[in-house]
Write an enzyme that holds these catalytic residues in place. Structure first.
Site, PDB file in Angstrom:
ATOM      1  N   GLU A  88       0.816  -1.203   0.000  1.00  0.00           N
ATOM      2  CA  GLU A  88       0.000   0.000   0.000  1.00  0.00           C
ATOM      3  C   GLU A  88       0.856   1.261   0.000  1.00  0.00           C
ATOM      4  O   GLU A  88       2.062   1.226   0.249  1.00  0.00           O
ATOM      5  CB  GLU A  88      -0.940  -0.002   1.202  1.00  0.00           C
ATOM      6  CG  GLU A  88      -0.239  -0.150   2.533  1.00  0.00           C
ATOM      7  CD  GLU A  88      -1.205  -0.549   3.639  1.00  0.00           C
ATOM      8  OE1 GLU A  88      -1.693   0.354   4.342  1.00  0.00           O
ATOM      9  OE2 GLU A  88      -1.461  -1.749   3.799  1.00  0.00           O
ATOM     10  N   CYS A 108       6.892  -6.771   7.108  1.00  0.00           N
ATOM     11  CA  CYS A 108       8.066  -6.246   7.812  1.00  0.00           C
ATOM     12  C   CYS A 108       8.447  -7.224   8.914  1.00  0.00           C
ATOM     13  O   CYS A 108       7.581  -7.886   9.488  1.00  0.00           O
ATOM     14  CB  CYS A 108       7.736  -4.876   8.418  1.00  0.00           C
ATOM     15  SG  CYS A 108       9.127  -4.066   9.247  1.00  0.00           S
ATOM     16  N   CYS A 115       2.638  -0.909  15.102  1.00  0.00           N
ATOM     17  CA  CYS A 115       2.541  -0.883  13.643  1.00  0.00           C
ATOM     18  C   CYS A 115       1.871  -2.139  13.106  1.00  0.00           C
ATOM     19  O   CYS A 115       2.184  -3.256  13.528  1.00  0.00           O
ATOM     20  CB  CYS A 115       3.941  -0.741  13.050  1.00  0.00           C
ATOM     21  SG  CYS A 115       3.988  -0.660  11.252  1.00  0.00           S
ATOM     22  N   GLY A 160       7.395  -1.848   5.884  1.00  0.00           N
ATOM     23  CA  GLY A 160       8.770  -2.292   5.720  1.00  0.00           C
ATOM     24  C   GLY A 160       9.785  -1.342   6.336  1.00  0.00           C
ATOM     25  O   GLY A 160       9.511  -0.177   6.606  1.00  0.00           O
ATOM     26  N   SER A 192      12.656   6.824   6.518  1.00  0.00           N
ATOM     27  CA  SER A 192      12.418   6.537   7.928  1.00  0.00           C
ATOM     28  C   SER A 192      12.955   5.152   8.296  1.00  0.00           C
ATOM     29  O   SER A 192      12.615   4.160   7.673  1.00  0.00           O
ATOM     30  CB  SER A 192      10.920   6.602   8.221  1.00  0.00           C
ATOM     31  OG  SER A 192      10.645   6.241   9.559  1.00  0.00           O
ATOM     32  N   SER A 215      12.733   6.471  13.853  1.00  0.00           N
ATOM     33  CA  SER A 215      11.614   6.175  14.744  1.00  0.00           C
ATOM     34  C   SER A 215      12.174   5.952  16.151  1.00  0.00           C
ATOM     35  O   SER A 215      12.790   4.932  16.423  1.00  0.00           O
ATOM     36  CB  SER A 215      10.878   4.909  14.266  1.00  0.00           C
ATOM     37  OG  SER A 215      10.284   5.133  13.006  1.00  0.00           O
ATOM     38  N   LEU A 216      11.936   6.913  17.024  1.00  0.00           N
ATOM     39  CA  LEU A 216      12.492   6.837  18.373  1.00  0.00           C
ATOM     40  C   LEU A 216      11.449   6.302  19.368  1.00  0.00           C
ATOM     41  O   LEU A 216      11.624   5.255  19.967  1.00  0.00           O
ATOM     42  CB  LEU A 216      12.992   8.212  18.809  1.00  0.00           C
ATOM     43  CG  LEU A 216      13.801   8.260  20.102  1.00  0.00           C
ATOM     44  CD1 LEU A 216      15.039   7.378  20.008  1.00  0.00           C
ATOM     45  CD2 LEU A 216      14.186   9.697  20.418  1.00  0.00           C
ATOM     46  N   HIS A 217      10.381   7.052  19.553  1.00  0.00           N
ATOM     47  CA  HIS A 217       9.178   6.615  20.282  1.00  0.00           C
ATOM     48  C   HIS A 217       9.344   6.409  21.785  1.00  0.00           C
ATOM     49  O   HIS A 217       8.342   6.268  22.483  1.00  0.00           O
ATOM     50  CB  HIS A 217       8.575   5.360  19.642  1.00  0.00           C
ATOM     51  CG  HIS A 217       8.304   5.501  18.184  1.00  0.00           C
ATOM     52  ND1 HIS A 217       7.571   6.546  17.659  1.00  0.00           N
ATOM     53  CD2 HIS A 217       8.694   4.749  17.119  1.00  0.00           C
ATOM     54  CE1 HIS A 217       7.501   6.414  16.338  1.00  0.00           C
ATOM     55  NE2 HIS A 217       8.191   5.352  15.994  1.00  0.00           N
ATOM     56  N   ASN A 291      -1.905   6.262  15.202  1.00  0.00           N
ATOM     57  CA  ASN A 291      -2.999   5.754  14.380  1.00  0.00           C
ATOM     58  C   ASN A 291      -3.306   4.362  14.915  1.00  0.00           C
ATOM     59  O   ASN A 291      -2.547   3.424  14.693  1.00  0.00           O
ATOM     60  CB  ASN A 291      -2.564   5.696  12.910  1.00  0.00           C
ATOM     61  CG  ASN A 291      -3.662   6.138  11.968  1.00  0.00           C
ATOM     62  OD1 ASN A 291      -4.845   6.007  12.279  1.00  0.00           O
ATOM     63  ND2 ASN A 291      -3.281   6.645  10.810  1.00  0.00           N
ATOM     64  N   CYS A 334       0.083   2.260   8.535  1.00  0.00           N
ATOM     65  CA  CYS A 334       0.793   1.346   7.638  1.00  0.00           C
ATOM     66  C   CYS A 334       0.334  -0.095   7.850  1.00  0.00           C
ATOM     67  O   CYS A 334       0.321  -0.586   8.975  1.00  0.00           O
ATOM     68  CB  CYS A 334       2.299   1.427   7.899  1.00  0.00           C
ATOM     69  SG  CYS A 334       3.001   3.038   7.576  1.00  0.00           S
TER      70      CYS A 334
END
Length: 347
Positions: A88, A108, A115, A160, A192, A215-217, A291, A334
């Site tokens: 997608e 992934c 995710c 991915g 990313s 991507s830390l988060h 999301n 995603c």
């Protein structure tokens, strides 16, 4: 069957020469493919030559099979690949330009809990040509051409991990940047990564000064590893060192993605640690309102708290903004649309 879009301009030149065709055919074919046309649609070529190419190369490596349009104008696409797999992409419209967020893998294997892409694991890598074809297809369906692109910016932030498909992604970027085709500037491309440190350092020397996003988060290693298994392999200090190296090599500041998860990483303690780690670095923090994905049970922090978190970072000397929320009503996260499609096919 092979994919003709996998070939760079120079490699296509070698192929055309080996087939005994005139050199001007190279430009015709390259421009046609990158305009989103199938081999069978390149009518500038003789039917015999088209048939010859079609004995070895896929006519349409990527086909749009579903399009969803959000109330905010965001478009989400489901692409069918020539082998039956699906991926997608998202097309987001802004005043400064239109961005396509594209996938680099089918599935992934990074396993990030927030995710949907990694649910079911990795199926396979996308080739450089398949990634090019997704950009060409979205550009074409939105009325764009090579001379006036509808897709002005690219984000490798779909399904991915780009650096887990390193060679194909690097080749894709070089082809995407080719002046004979889509000619997308590196300054208009963001990549990313969840933080594959060796690949980050290697990429810094590729001569492709795009926008590197990590991507830390979570600013605490133990907590980050609960969200992102890759954190068990590479610490935050190692990631920051790789980011510093990238800046030294390219002169480009780096960006950190930070998805706020209710009760997990949205406290003042987390904000203060981010300030401690980042305030002296040439970076920006992109605050993302999660999301939500039903399979993981994680909840998004509310809007008011997200802006308060960003404000605290800013006052602490760290550049930060809250990212505009795109496509929440069209399975914008995603991997969600792909999973819905696969599940429906099983019925």
């Amino acid at each position: 069957m092979k994919i003709l879009q996998d070939l760079s301009y120079e490699k296509l030149k070698e192929l055309i020469s080996s087939l005994g065709e005139k050199p001007f055919r190279v430009g015709q074919i390259f421009r046609a493919l990158h305009s989103g046309r199938k081999i069978s649609e390149i009518t500038e070529l003789s039917s015999a030559f088209r048939e010859k190419l079609l004995t070895e190369y896929v006519d349409e490596p990527v086909k749009i099979i579903k399009k969803l349009v959000s109330k905010d104008g965001t478009e989400k696409y489901l692409f069918a690949l020539h082998d039956g797999n699906v991926v997608e992409g998202v097309f987001m419209k802004n005043s400064y330009g239109n961005t396509e967020c594209l996938s680099t893998q089918v599935g992934c294997r990074m396993g990030c809990k927030f995710c949907a892409s990694g649910i079911g694991g990795l199926v396979r890598n996308l080739t450089a040509g398949e990634m090019v074809a997704t950009v060409s297809a979205v550009n074409r369906i939105n009325g764009g051409s090579l001379d006036k692109r509808a897709v002005t910016n690219i984000v490798l932030m779909g399904s991915g991990e780009p650096f887990d498909n390193y060679d194909n992604v690097v080749e894709f970027l070089k082809i995407l940047n080719d002046k004979n085709g889509l000619n997308v500037s590196m300054r208009n491309i963001s990549l990313s990564t969840c933080g594959l440190v060796p690949q980050m350092k290697k990429f810094a020397s590729e001569g492709l000064p795009l926008n590197l996003t990590v991507s830390l988060h979570n600013p605490f290693n133990d907590q980050r590893s609960e969200l992102m298994p890759i954190a068990k392999a590479y610490s935050i200090d190692e990631i920051l060192s790789a980011c510093d190296y990238y800046f030294d090599k390219t002169g480009r500041r780096f960006i950190f993605e930070y998805s706020l998860v209710l009760g997990v990483n949205d406290s003042d303690k987390h904000a203060n640690e981010l300030i401690r780690l980042l305030k002296s670095r040439p970076c920006h923090v992109n605050i993302i309102r999660l999301n939500e994905v039903k399979e993981n049970g994680l909840k998004a922090t509310d809007d008011k708290s997200a802006y308060r978190f960003a404000d605290k970072l800013t006052k602490g000397g760290v550049s930060a903004t809250v990212r505009r929320l795109f496509g929440a009503d069209i399975e914008g996260a995603c991997g969600q649309l792909r999973r819905t499609f696969i599940e429906s096919e099983k019925l």
